[in-house]
Design a protein around this motif. Structure first.
Motif, PDB file in Angstrom:
ATOM      1  N   ASN A 167       0.816  -1.213   0.011  1.00 24.95           N
ATOM      2  CA  ASN A 167       0.067   0.306  -0.033  1.00 24.95           C
ATOM      3  C   ASN A 167       0.955   1.378  -0.013  1.00 24.95           C
ATOM      4  O   ASN A 167       2.001   1.154   0.907  1.00 24.95           O
ATOM      5  N   HIS A 168       0.552   2.145  -1.073  1.00 22.60           N
ATOM      6  CA  HIS A 168       1.471   3.319  -1.023  1.00 22.60           C
ATOM      7  C   HIS A 168       1.650   4.050   0.133  1.00 22.60           C
ATOM      8  O   HIS A 168       2.836   4.503   0.485  1.00 22.60           O
ATOM      9  N   GLU A 169       0.595   4.205   0.829  1.00 22.65           N
ATOM     10  CA  GLU A 169       0.711   5.131   1.962  1.00 22.65           C
ATOM     11  C   GLU A 169       1.241   4.604   3.244  1.00 22.65           C
ATOM     12  O   GLU A 169       1.578   5.151   4.278  1.00 22.65           O
ATOM     13  N   LEU A 170       1.058   3.237   3.403  1.00 25.90           N
ATOM     14  CA  LEU A 170       1.416   2.438   4.622  1.00 25.90           C
ATOM     15  C   LEU A 170       2.822   1.712   4.517  1.00 25.90           C
ATOM     16  O   LEU A 170       3.326   1.602   5.314  1.00 25.90           O
ATOM     17  N   GLY A 171       2.909   0.877   3.379  1.00 26.55           N
ATOM     18  CA  GLY A 171       4.217  -0.168   3.149  1.00 26.55           C
ATOM     19  C   GLY A 171       3.545  -1.390   2.791  1.00 26.55           C
ATOM     20  O   GLY A 171       2.469  -1.430   2.052  1.00 26.55           O
ATOM     21  N   PHE A 172       4.433  -2.344   2.934  1.00 26.87           N
ATOM     22  CA  PHE A 172       3.996  -3.692   2.523  1.00 26.87           C
ATOM     23  C   PHE A 172       4.677  -4.715   3.034  1.00 26.87           C
ATOM     24  O   PHE A 172       5.619  -4.612   4.048  1.00 26.87           O
TER      25      PHE A 172
ATOM     26  N   ILE B 262       7.968  -6.253   7.552  1.00 28.50           N
ATOM     27  CA  ILE B 262       6.998  -5.211   7.296  1.00 28.50           C
ATOM     28  C   ILE B 262       8.045  -4.167   7.100  1.00 28.50           C
ATOM     29  O   ILE B 262       9.021  -3.948   7.804  1.00 28.50           O
ATOM     30  N   CYS B 263       7.797  -3.471   6.049  1.00 26.02           N
ATOM     31  CA  CYS B 263       8.458  -2.211   5.456  1.00 26.02           C
ATOM     32  C   CYS B 263       7.575  -1.125   5.547  1.00 26.02           C
ATOM     33  O   CYS B 263       6.412  -1.290   4.690  1.00 26.02           O
ATOM     34  N   ASN B 264       7.866   0.064   6.157  1.00 19.28           N
ATOM     35  CA  ASN B 264       7.088   1.049   6.179  1.00 19.28           C
ATOM     36  C   ASN B 264       7.355   1.937   5.018  1.00 19.28           C
ATOM     37  O   ASN B 264       8.109   1.900   4.399  1.00 19.28           O
ATOM     38  N   ALA B 265       6.261   2.659   4.556  1.00 24.82           N
ATOM     39  CA  ALA B 265       6.360   3.556   3.380  1.00 24.82           C
ATOM     40  C   ALA B 265       7.005   4.956   3.717  1.00 24.82           C
ATOM     41  O   ALA B 265       6.547   5.524   4.786  1.00 24.82           O
TER      42      ALA B 265
ATOM     43  N   ILE C  78       5.798   1.634  11.320  1.00 23.98           N
ATOM     44  CA  ILE C  78       5.568   0.038  11.228  1.00 23.98           C
ATOM     45  C   ILE C  78       4.487  -0.531  12.228  1.00 23.98           C
ATOM     46  O   ILE C  78       3.752  -1.459  11.910  1.00 23.98           O
ATOM     47  N   ARG C  79       4.359   0.090  13.467  1.00 29.57           N
ATOM     48  CA  ARG C  79       3.320  -0.478  14.332  1.00 29.57           C
ATOM     49  C   ARG C  79       2.009  -0.038  13.842  1.00 29.57           C
ATOM     50  O   ARG C  79       1.061  -0.760  14.030  1.00 29.57           O
ATOM     51  N   LYS C  80       1.967   1.252  13.199  1.00 22.98           N
ATOM     52  CA  LYS C  80       0.800   1.638  12.673  1.00 22.98           C
ATOM     53  C   LYS C  80       0.367   0.519  11.622  1.00 22.98           C
ATOM     54  O   LYS C  80      -0.771   0.498  11.343  1.00 22.98           O
TER      55      LYS C  80
ATOM     56  N   PRO D  78       5.971   7.808  -0.646  1.00 21.63           N
ATOM     57  CA  PRO D  78       4.841   8.881  -0.118  1.00 21.63           C
ATOM     58  C   PRO D  78       5.822  10.030   0.586  1.00 21.63           C
ATOM     59  O   PRO D  78       7.075   9.927   1.044  1.00 21.63           O
ATOM     60  N   GLY D  79       5.440  11.359   0.574  1.00 24.71           N
ATOM     61  CA  GLY D  79       5.979  12.368   1.142  1.00 24.71           C
ATOM     62  C   GLY D  79       6.874  13.094   0.029  1.00 24.71           C
ATOM     63  O   GLY D  79       7.129  12.413  -0.955  1.00 24.71           O
ATOM     64  N   ASP D  80       7.577  14.070   0.694  1.00 24.43           N
ATOM     65  CA  ASP D  80       8.565  14.645   0.014  1.00 24.43           C
ATOM     66  C   ASP D  80       9.790  15.056   0.506  1.00 24.43           C
ATOM     67  O   ASP D  80      10.646  16.035   0.204  1.00 24.43           O
ATOM     68  N   VAL D  81       9.874  14.717   1.890  1.00 26.35           N
ATOM     69  CA  VAL D  81      10.898  15.102   2.878  1.00 26.35           C
ATOM     70  C   VAL D  81      11.661  14.112   3.050  1.00 26.35           C
ATOM     71  O   VAL D  81      11.263  12.855   3.597  1.00 26.35           O
TER      72      VAL D  81
END
Length: 433
Positions: A254-259, A272-275, A314-316, A407-410
């Motif tokens: 998922n683009h906003e959360l991770g995979f 688990i990898c966060n986005a 990752i917990r989210k 996601p994001g720009d920073v």
């Protein structure tokens, strides 16, 4: 004779191992690979439990190459390391990510590669393809693509398989101080060899730099062409019964959360990898006085884990998609380094000052899926053949643009966010997409 010329490959990662294998298959008789670590190098982005193998690209060049690569993954050589489980790639509605998926579908359609691919737009369709998502808290905004012709590879083992084959074909591997490149040996303005930590100098007729994220640190003149970044990951451990439920599960992204992936058969760990846009470590200083990012490898800092904000992300992810596992310890948390080019095209090009040196780096987070085939393109570049000499890959100033798949720009600096303490030794890197 051409095949008797000596070739020195620097780097025992995805690009280096694949190149050694393909050159040896072509009949080259004098190939040596050097790296600080034995193959596959622990510092390589490919030193990993699992990585995504997929075909979706909004860039036609890589869409065609990915279709070629997935056919190569089906070779019996990789039968124990490639798992064609399919994958589900989604967004919660971010416009650029949605457009990326639409364009990726069109590219596959134009290449006759859409067999087994369909759009998914309802929670019912998502769960139909990935029954394990029935535990998720809310899928109402998810939309994306289901691709049957995709899955994952056991990355470390796949590189080991190809490295072993290269060794059988006569490739020599050198590690330790004798394999640790420090800088170029230049004499009278010409490249005379590769200096290593032991004080020796390796010489060859041709050199190929396949050093990934470490490329700007070794060649500071690449500091404004490449941006080394790291991503974060962690694992949760399942019981035998839980692991059985998730066995053979498609990859979910998922683009906003991770995979995440199905659990490892031996450890029962789910990775688990966060986005995120990734992190930098801008401590290098180039000849022009400008700073650039260099890797802070886990192999040199085994006590470090991941930033607190990455752990929270990752917990989210777990709370949203795997809520029955919320609160479990995060195991083997780690960072993994890749290096981006300005436009996400690889850097496969002769050095502008030293024609004997071929640069093969700038993976931009999408190199590993091409492990079985990328070496053939690099070999063609070495030989000056059209297939390997693409204008997109040449060393030149490229305008920097944001990767819409992240996601994001920073991009934050590790010095600003801080590093946590690693509770267990890390075995894995972030899977590329």
């Amino acid at each position: 004779m051409e095949f008797e010329k000596s070739i020195l490959i620097i780097g025992n990662g995805t690009f280096g191992i694949s190149t050694a294998f393909h050159l040896a298959k072509r009949g080259y008789l004098n190939i040596t690979c050097i790296d600080k670590h034995s193959y596959p190098s622990i510092d390589s982005a490919g030193y990993d439990l699992n990585k995504i193998i997929r075909t979706e690209y909004d860039e036609p060049l890589y869409a065609e190459m990915a279709l070629e690569a997935i056919q190569a993954w089906r070779d019996p050589l990789f039968k124990d390391v490639f798992h064609e489980t399919g994958w589900l790639v989604t967004t919660c509605g971010e416009p650029e990510a949605s457009e990326h998926l639409r364009q990726s579908y069109e590219n596959l359609k134009n290449s006759n590669g859409i067999s087994g691919i369909e759009f998914v737009e309802t929670p019912e369709d998502l769960i139909r393809h990935v029954p394990q998502l029935k535990h998720a808290q809310d899928l109402s905004t998810w939309k994306g693509l289901w691709n049957k012709q995709a899955g994952w590879a056991h990355a470390h083992d796949a590189m080991k398989v190809l490295g072993d084959e290269a060794k059988k074909l006569g490739v020599k591997f050198i590690s330790g101080p004798d394999g640790t490149m420090t800088n170029l040996q230049v004499s009278d303005g010409k490249l005379a060899g590769i200096n290593v930590a032991s004080g020796k100098t390796h010489t060859a007729d041709q050199y190929i730099l396949c050093t990934g994220a470490n490329s700007p640190a070794l060649l500071p003149e690449l500091g404004h062409h490449l941006w080394s970044k790291c991503w974060t990951l962690a694992h949760i451990e399942l019981t035998e019964e839980e692991a059985a439920e998730y066995k053979n599960m498609p990859v979910v992204d998922n683009h906003e959360l991770g995979f995440f992936f199905e659990p490892d058969a031996k450890s029962r760990w789910i990775k688990i990898c966060n986005a995120t846009q990734g992190y930098q470590f801008r401590t290098g200083v180039g000849p022009d006085g400008k700073s650039y990012s260099v890797p802070r490898y886990a192999s040199d800092h085994p006590e470090e884990g991941i930033p607190k904000e990455a752990e929270d992300a990752i917990r989210k992810f777990i709370d949203n998609l795997l809520p029955q596992f919320s609160g479990r310890p995060l195991l083997g948390a780690a960072i993994c380094w890749c290096t981006d080019s300005a436009d996400s095209h690889w850097l496969i090009s002769r050095h502008d000052k030293y024609p004997e040196l071929l640069l093969a780096t700038g993976d931009s987070g999408h190199g590993f899926k091409f492990l079985p085939t990328i070496g053939s393109y690099i070999a063609d570049a070495l030989e000056g053949k059209e297939k390997g000499v693409k204008k997109e890959w040449q060393l030149r100033d490229r305008p920097w643009k944001r990767d819409v798949t992240r996601p994001g720009d920073v991009v934050k600096d590790l010095r600003d966010v801080g590093m946590g303490v690693r509770e267990m030794p890390a075995q894995n890197c972030k899977s590329e997409t």
